[in-house]
Design a protein around this motif. Structure first.
Motif, mmCIF file in Angstrom:
data_model
loop_
_atom_site.group_PDB
_atom_site.id
_atom_site.type_symbol
_atom_site.label_atom_id
_atom_site.label_comp_id
_atom_site.label_asym_id
_atom_site.label_seq_id
_atom_site.Cartn_x
_atom_site.Cartn_y
_atom_site.Cartn_z
ATOM 1 N N LEU A 594 52.833 8.583 6.591
ATOM 2 C CA LEU A 594 52.828 10.037 6.735
ATOM 3 C C LEU A 594 53.289 10.457 8.128
ATOM 4 O O LEU A 594 53.313 9.654 9.072
ATOM 5 N N SER A 595 53.593 11.733 8.252
ATOM 6 C CA SER A 595 54.029 12.276 9.532
ATOM 7 C C SER A 595 52.918 12.227 10.572
ATOM 8 O O SER A 595 53.180 12.306 11.771
ATOM 9 N N THR A 596 51.672 12.071 10.120
ATOM 10 C CA THR A 596 50.523 11.990 11.033
ATOM 11 C C THR A 596 50.352 10.599 11.627
ATOM 12 O O THR A 596 49.505 10.405 12.499
ATOM 13 N N LYS A 701 56.533 19.140 4.497
ATOM 14 C CA LYS A 701 55.740 18.372 5.449
ATOM 15 C C LYS A 701 55.839 16.880 5.191
ATOM 16 O O LYS A 701 56.035 16.094 6.109
ATOM 17 N N GLU A 702 55.663 16.486 3.936
ATOM 18 C CA GLU A 702 55.722 15.064 3.575
ATOM 19 C C GLU A 702 56.601 14.919 2.345
ATOM 20 O O GLU A 702 56.507 15.716 1.410
#
Length: 966
Positions: A594-596, A701-702
């Motif tokens: 994920l982007s996190t 976002k994802e």
């Protein structure tokens, strides 16, 4: 808390009601409260005006029997010397003689025994004085011979009047004072002997924790003698916001106290709160409770069940307890406490530990009790029992005048007879006299004060997560530790105590604007915060036995009693080895970075109460990519979502296999629509029309092989910012939504509501509640709250072919059909409350509000999240709905370990309609206690099988719950 602006016993002066007048009899001034009754008054031969007033009470006749009092009144002072009064009624004639040295205009006479008790009558009254005769005929209306049970207590309102610790000290000391008063009045006439009711086992538990051996001995003696009576509930709790397990823990103190005193506790009370969860019946009955009295705060809608006892049948159709709604608990404050002063009554000091006055009878139950019993008789009540409380304020000193006041009352009046009592005395009186006519009802007594949870939405979310964490921790301990590491029972109990104190109905100081309010609110908030920290720590400690840093594998645990799959989230450190995940056989799992920085993967078919091992390996997952997203849409191979580009609302939720649309455009509520409402109907504020999100900025976002999500940033009144993330997962007909508001703190009355208008024509709504499933309106008793309701883990809306199951992790309060959470005042303003639930296919999540002016914080601000889930399915299936709701709230648990993790799956169950509630191994016990719950509306059987092959066949009633041990 006491609404001090609300009259407790106002007299309607447009009615005849009470007449207050002074009769001068000789040299005495006699104040009489005469019930105004239409009478047939006839003048005597002298044409003097003789008026006869029939009183609402009975006094003692010379023969010791009760007789109704009548007052004879002349306009002129004609009564002097020898006077004879003859009363004829019901074929009885009695003569009374008086001698007046000074002329007067009135006299009191008692009617023959039994007149007017069961049937109306009339009396012919003849007065003979100074050679003249005066006569009148008067109607004698029915007046029952009432018994008034007074329940002495100090209302437990933890933090409402002072810091929580000060409140605790006052209630603890009240036990010693109550025992002292009971001992001193033990030889008083029956009914006037003092009894102290602790109201809540929280008080008793705190007392016993600090009591000396001598105090404990006196305590046990007082309980055994009935001087001290204990009711079984923890405290005054918003029961409909509890979880299954929390509702059962509400009676844990009761069981400890019974072991201490060897005296069973069969009753519970709730003060202040109007309403209670339907599933409470099962939890109470299983804990040995068979009677429940609710003494609510004053509110209009309470009248429906006022002094109308009934057997309350639980959702299982089997559990049953006697329920009584008594009078509002605040009368003692109105007539006495308000005159004495709250500063003294609610303070803890070494100089005063009780209240005593020179005139105990002053500020007592008249004329209130005459008005109340008259009202009940006019309403046709079949009973002659009245239950009321005596507490001069919230968290107050004991009124030591009460035994003397009752003794003097019973010396003066034969009826109403007053008895100092506990709840068991009250309920036993109903059962002994009226068991044959007490009806049975089944349904939810939906609470009114649950909207107060919206005053601290952040902490409520913490508490809801902590409940689920705690149950998972209780399950993990025996799974992973067997007999090697006994479960830390005290730590578990302390965490449950934090959660019960979180659910207790007091959230803040009586004056939220006062400096003390912030500390009281912080102490309340700490219950939620502590519960979350402690529950997380208990999970971590349960995993210590298997956790191995750099062990090479990730063990994923399923704490539920059915085979399940789910998404597992690994932080960047735990997933540093690569971007692929495989099981022990080398089979690749759908995985995505994920982007996190987190790595997620889908773990499939984890065994019930079991685990699987996985390994993070180098490389990237390259499975089939069916997830798509763009500005304004996202989809997988099951559903397609379309967003409104201006508001960010979901305007289409399409099931692809049959092109079924699940958004009802005509409902007025797009899915996940933001609705901000100013004001509340409280008699002074104006409710405005909702405003909505604007200027939406949609971005992806994802996007990957497992998860696709879009982020919607928008302007929203009441917030610095509103972000809504909408997620879809590979191959799942399930939508996840994460709403984040950056709330502007304000004391202006407001509410935030997220709408979900589902297109399920003729859909029937089922709602998961603690220890039950209900259909809104159909399963609600009359007079209960239809403006908002609390759910536990899921709500399902289905017709015969299609449906949705909806859930929220943090936000438990919902409205149906429209925004109806716009009224306050504890169920006052009766005409303004909803009488029916319209369009239950539209669910509105009431995230937060600041509607109250007392007991709750006036404002809240900062980052607050609420996570929602929507599952599309066919016709209603309780198992599917329950599995979805529980899995959403109890995620899979992952820990770094070796590939040789051993799980002690000590028990299995073979019926999917049955859910394992908890799986607890306590102390030195060799076997866990297994608590089961059915989500089926039909009787079920289930085999509970232990690891050694032994098993038990258990029968469970519809929506029933049971405890099983090996």
């Amino acid at each position: 808390m006491i609404y001090r602006s609300a009259p407790r016993c106002s007299v309607n002066r447009s009615l005849v009601g009470f007449l207050f007048f002074l009769l001068v009899i000789g040299l005495l001034s006699l104040k009489v409260n005469a019930v105004g009754i239409t009478t047939d008054i006839r003048k005597g031969p002298s044409e003097a005006n003789l008026t006869v007033y029939v009183q609402p009470y009975y006094k003692y006749r010379n023969d010791g029997k009760p007789g109704r009092e009548i007052i004879l009144y002349f306009k002129e002072k004609i009564l002097k010397g020898d006077v004879k009064v003859v009363v004829k009624c019901d074929d009885k004639a009695e003569e009374s003689k008086f001698q007046f040295e000074t002329a007067t205009n009135g006299a009191a006479v008692l009617l023959p025994d039994g007149v007017g008790v069961k049937a109306a009558s009339s009396a012919q009254v003849n007065v003979y004085c100074s050679g003249k005769e005066y006569s009148a005929t008067v109607a004698i209306p029915v007046k029952k011979q009432w018994t008034v049970y007074i329940y002495p207590h100090s209302h437990v309102d933890i933090g409402y009047t002072n810091l929580q610790e000060t409140v605790r000290k006052l209630h603890v000391r009240n036990i010693d004072v109550g025992i002292d008063l009971a001992e001193k009045t033990q030889n008083y006439p029956e009914g006037a002997r003092f009894i102290w009711n602790t109201e809540a086992t929280w008080v008793v538990d705190e007392y016993l924790a600090q009591a000396t051996p001598q105090q404990k001995a006196k305590f046990n003696n007082a309980v055994r003698k009935g001087w001290l009576q204990i009711d079984g509930g923890h405290s005054n709790i918003n029961t409909s916001t509890c979880s299954d397990e929390e509702l059962q823990m509400m009676f844990s103190n009761k069981l400890k106290i019974e072991q201490q005193t060897k005296v069973p506790i069969h009753t519970m009370v709730q003060m202040d709160l109007p309403g209670a969860a339907w599933g409470l019946v099962q939890a109470a009955k299983q804990s040995g409770i068979d009677g429940f009295i609710n003494f609510p705060n004053y509110f209009d809608l309470r009248r429906v069940w006022d002094h109308k006892p009934f057997y309350w049948l639980g959702p299982d159709g089997k559990s049953k307890i006697l329920f009584l709604q008594g009078s509002p608990y605040g009368y003692g404050y109105t007539v006495k406490g308000s005159k004495y002063g709250l500063k003294i009554l609610q303070s803890y000091s070494d100089t005063i530990d009780r209240v005593s006055t020179k005139n105990p009878s002053a500020n007592f139950i008249d004329p209130f009790i005459f008005h109340e019993t008259d009202r009940l008789e006019r309403e046709g009540s079949p009973y002659d029992i009245y239950a009321m409380t005596w507490s001069m304020a919230d968290n107050c000193l004991i009124d030591a005048d009460l035994p003397e006041a009752v003794k003097l009352w019973n010396q003066k009046y034969a009826y109403p007879k007053v008895i100092i009592a506990g709840s068991r005395d009250i309920l036993n009186a109903y059962k002994e006299k009226y068991a044959a006519i007490i009806p049975t009802y089944s349904g939810d007594i939906t609470e009114f004060w649950t909207e107060g949870l919206g005053s601290d939405a952040l902490r409520v979310g913490m508490g809801r997560k902590a409940k689920e964490n705690l149950v998972q921790a209780e399950t993990l301990w025996p799974m992973l530790n067997g007999n090697k590491r006994p479960a830390p029972v005290n730590r578990f109990n302390d965490c449950w105590e934090q959660l019960l104190l979180s659910a207790e109905h007091t959230w803040g100081y009586q004056n939220p604007k006062a400096p003390l309010a912030k500390q009281v609110e912080a102490n309340k908030a700490a219950y939620f915060e502590n519960a979350e920290k402690q529950s997380n720590a208990l999970i971590a400690d349960a995993l210590k036995n298997v956790k191995k840093i750099n062990g090479g594998y990730i063990a994923v645990f399923n704490t539920l009693s059915w085979i399940r799959g789910g998404v597992v989230i690994l932080d960047a450190k735990l997933s540093r080895a690569g971007n692929r995940v495989v099981d022990k056989k080398g089979t690749e799992m759908p995985t995505q970075r994920l982007s996190t920085g987190e790595l997620i993967f889908y773990a499939d078919k984890l065994p019930a109460l079991g685990s699987k091992a996985y390994k993070v390996v180098p490389g990237t997952y390259k499975g089939n990519r069916s997830l798509k997203a763009g500005i304004g849409f996202l989809s997988n191979n099951q559903v397609k979502i379309t967003l409104d580009k201006k508001t960010g609302n979901i305007i289409s939720l399409l099931r692809l296999k049959d092109k079924k649309e699940f958004v009802n455009a005509a409902s007025g509520f797009d899915l996940n629509s933001y609705n901000y409402v100013k004001g509340v109907r409280n008699g002074k504020d104006t409710v405005t029309a909702p405003t909505h999100a604007t200027n939406a900025k949609i971005s992806i976002k994802e996007i990957g092989p497992l998860l696709v999500s879009v982020s919607v940033q928008a302007d929203a009144e009441g917030c610095k910012g509103l972000n809504r993330e909408i997620r879809l997962y590979k191959d799942q007909p399930f939508v996840e939504i994460i709403n984040t508001v950056d709330k502007i703190s304000t004391r202006q009355k407001e509410g935030i509501h997220f709408g979900f208008g589902f297109n399920v024509p003729e859909g029937v709504t089922h709602m998961d509640i603690p220890l039950g499933v209900m259909q809104p309106e159909r399963d609600q008793l009359k007079g209960t709250n239809k403006n908002w309701l609390a759910f536990q883990r899921w709500i399902d809306v289905s017709n015969q072919s299609s449906g949705v199951t909806w859930t929220s992790e943090e936000s438990p309060i919902v409205e149906f059909g429209s925004i109806t959470g716009n009224i306050l005042d504890g169920a006052r303003q009766g005409d303004l409350w909803e009488k029916h639930i319209s369009k239950p296919q539209t669910i509105i999540s009431w995230m937060l509000n600041n509607h109250w002016d007392t007991n709750f914080a006036l404002e809240q601000g900062g980052i607050i999240k609420s996570r929602y889930g929507i599952l599309l399915h066919g016709a209603y299936d309780a198992v599917t709905a329950n599995h979805f709701g529980v899995e959403f709230n109890r995620p899979l648990i992952a820990v770094e370990t070796t590939g040789k993790t051993k799980v002690n799956a000590l028990v299995t169950i073979d019926n999917p309609e049955i859910m394992l509630l908890s799986y607890q191994k306590k102390g030195d016990s060799k076997h866990p206690e297994v608590k089961l719950r059915s989500v089926s509306d039909k009787p079920q059987k289930v085999n509970v099988r232990w690891k050694d092959g032994s098993k038990k066949l258990i029968s469970i009633a519809p929506y029933g719950s049971v405890s099983v041990t090996k």
